[in-house]
Design an enzyme around this catalytic site. Structure first.
Site, mmCIF file in Angstrom:
data_model
loop_
_atom_site.group_PDB
_atom_site.id
_atom_site.type_symbol
_atom_site.label_atom_id
_atom_site.label_comp_id
_atom_site.label_asym_id
_atom_site.label_seq_id
_atom_site.Cartn_x
_atom_site.Cartn_y
_atom_site.Cartn_z
ATOM 1 N N LEU A 16 0.834 -1.198 0.000
ATOM 2 C CA LEU A 16 0.000 0.000 0.000
ATOM 3 C C LEU A 16 0.869 1.247 0.000
ATOM 4 O O LEU A 16 2.019 1.221 0.435
ATOM 5 C CB LEU A 16 -0.913 -0.005 1.226
ATOM 6 C CG LEU A 16 -1.968 -1.117 1.257
ATOM 7 C CD1 LEU A 16 -2.716 -1.093 2.577
ATOM 8 C CD2 LEU A 16 -2.947 -0.959 0.107
ATOM 9 N N CYS A 17 0.276 2.327 -0.444
ATOM 10 C CA CYS A 17 0.920 3.635 -0.522
ATOM 11 C C CYS A 17 1.732 3.937 0.739
ATOM 12 O O CYS A 17 1.194 3.759 1.827
ATOM 13 C CB CYS A 17 -0.157 4.688 -0.708
ATOM 14 S SG CYS A 17 0.396 6.375 -0.462
ATOM 15 N N PRO A 18 2.962 4.377 0.645
ATOM 16 C CA PRO A 18 3.715 4.708 -0.575
ATOM 17 C C PRO A 18 4.664 3.599 -1.019
ATOM 18 O O PRO A 18 5.556 3.849 -1.812
ATOM 19 C CB PRO A 18 4.525 5.925 -0.127
ATOM 20 C CG PRO A 18 4.882 5.581 1.300
ATOM 21 C CD PRO A 18 3.696 4.810 1.853
ATOM 22 N N ASP A 43 -2.715 -1.595 -5.317
ATOM 23 C CA ASP A 43 -3.142 -0.395 -4.599
ATOM 24 C C ASP A 43 -3.718 0.610 -5.608
ATOM 25 O O ASP A 43 -2.995 1.065 -6.497
ATOM 26 C CB ASP A 43 -1.929 0.211 -3.883
ATOM 27 C CG ASP A 43 -2.276 1.518 -3.176
ATOM 28 O OD1 ASP A 43 -3.458 1.925 -3.195
ATOM 29 O OD2 ASP A 43 -1.353 2.127 -2.607
ATOM 30 N N HIS B 49 -3.003 4.274 3.240
ATOM 31 C CA HIS B 49 -3.446 2.890 3.392
ATOM 32 C C HIS B 49 -4.951 2.836 3.571
ATOM 33 O O HIS B 49 -5.639 2.079 2.918
ATOM 34 C CB HIS B 49 -2.803 2.244 4.626
ATOM 35 C CG HIS B 49 -1.355 1.956 4.442
ATOM 36 N ND1 HIS B 49 -0.543 1.591 5.465
ATOM 37 C CD2 HIS B 49 -0.587 1.984 3.344
ATOM 38 C CE1 HIS B 49 0.673 1.389 5.009
ATOM 39 N NE2 HIS B 49 0.666 1.631 3.734
#
Lengths: 81, 352
Positions: A16-18, A43, B49
């Protein structure tokens, strides 16, 4: 693909980000100008963040595909330094 | 003007994605300095997230604000994964925690220290942060800001453009790389000067004007983290642990057993990816949420409690019985039938 161009795969699924961006950044930094990096991510944020990272760092996104829950981004590396 | 003064100076800015660091970069760019950004991923700045996973947030733009800010400013951004190194900062903060489990002073010192290493490696001249004197109770006080300078090794290489006139001149000002008169004297918790400067620069869209995307300052998150530490032999953690604390409803059924029940489709989908790391439970007779089991069942009663809770959060909650599948990490599965737990049977102390 020219003789000097090599194609590389990056599996950034489940990150997930980043993290997909960080993994892309780290992979691109090891490649040469003209190389292609194909990043697979799950993502949804990667669809925006990876192209943004490419724009600000001078790399070119040449293709974005979506397949089921996966986003597949092809980047052409341009090392400026 | 001598040769040294003509040379374009280079600064690296700690870019969080918030307004203050955005303004700090712009102020320094206006003085002709080449600026690049650096952003540290600790694992706890995880707003993205939640937005990525939860459908509840689907209207919010799924963007990384630090990257977005960098693009608005026309600067490069270097995102650095410090998850492993950050564990020691969180677990052993020299200056302790803030209101929750936020080691803000140690955290800021750590990030500036990393930036000092970065500028040495990349031959940059100084460091910028968006800090404002008196803005934050722990790391941005007049008394603590010099601690960050000293303990990070940043010393007078550290420029805070928004509060520079409130602070002693830095190397960049003394050497004439920056005109101190064109830096600012902001202080305190008011956001008005920042808003005014943003308007002056034409910034209309910016994230979280008060900053603070760190989960460690969030009370609910801090409670979950404390619960995890209390009930494990060691406070050490992996990235998956701290991400899972953001997912689902957490029920602590026993010191050795916690279950996590997804709250919505997005979380259920994400949690599916963890089925090889956790025993999982999901209803088969009715639509419902996925449950991950953190720990082990030492008694049938614990398994029954978990099953009844998962049944409770399924669409069969008003049915006499729900069929559930319990899947072991090796993929073996077993079916159970159980009556959903009544709402008043859910003990308050279970909910973390």
């Amino acid at each position: 693909m020219s003789n000097n161009q090599t194609e590389h795969q990056l599996d950034a699924r489940r990150l997930l980000c980043p993290l997909p961006v960080i993994r892309t950044q780290d992979a691109v930094n090891k490649l040469h100008s003209g190389d292609l990096l194909i990043v697979t991510s799950t993502d949804p944020g990667a669809k925006m963040d990876i192209p943004t990272w490419c724009r600000i760092n001078g790399h070119e996104v040449i293709d974005i595909k979506e397949r089921e829950h996966e986003i597949i981004i092809t980047i052409k590396v341009n090392q400026q330094d | 003007m001598n040769q040294q003064q003509k040379q374009q100076r280079k600064a690296v800015a700690l870019v969080s994605g918030g307004l203050d660091s955005m303004l700090a970069v712009k102020v320094i760019q206006e003085q002709g300095v080449h600026v690049e950004g650096i952003n540290f991923f600790t694992g706890f700045c995880v707003e993205g997230h939640t937005h990525a996973v939860r459908k509840k947030h689907k209207d919010k733009q799924k963007r990384n604000n630090a990257l977005w800010v960098a693009e608005q400013l026309g600067i490069k951004l270097h995102i650095v994964d410090v998850v492993e190194e950050y564990k020691d900062i969180l677990l052993n903060p020299v200056h302790g925690y803030g209101k929750n489990i936020n080691p803000c002073l140690d955290c800021k010192t750590f990030m500036v220290k990393k930036a000092v290493e970065w500028i040495k490696e990349h031959d940059f001249d100084f460091i910028i942060t968006g800090e404002v004197v008196g803005q934050r109770p722990m790391s941005q006080r007049r008394e603590t800001m010099p601690i960050v300078e000293k303990e990070s090794g940043g010393n007078d290489l550290l420029v805070r453009p928004l509060s520079a006139q409130q602070l002693p001149p830095t190397l960049a000002e003394r050497e004439g790389w920056l005109d101190r008169e064109k830096l600012y004297d902001f202080s305190g918790r008011t956001r008005k000067p920042q808003m005014a400067l943003a308007a002056q620069f034409g910034f209309k869209d910016y994230a979280q004007p008060a900053g603070g995307c760190c989960m460690l300052t969030d009370e609910n998150y801090a409670v979950k983290l404390q619960d995890m530490w209390t009930n494990r032999p060691s406070r050490d953690y992996e990235l998956d642990d701290i991400i899972m604390l953001k997912m689902g409803r957490h029920f602590r059924l026993a010191p050795h057993l916690k279950i996590i029940i997804g709250r919505e489709e997005g979380e259920n989908n994400f949690m599916q990816g963890y089925k090889s790391q956790f025993v999982s439970i999901f209803p088969t007779s009715h639509p419902g949420a996925l449950c991950l089991v953190d720990g082990e069942f030492k008694a049938d009663q614990e398994l029954n409690q978990a099953l009844a809770l998962v049944a409770r959060y399924s669409q069969g909650k008003n049915s006499p019985e729900v069929t559930l599948n319990v899947r072991q990490m090796d993929g073996t599965e077993q079916e159970y039938n159980i009556a959903p737990m009544a709402a008043d049977a859910i003990k308050k102390e279970w909910l973390v």
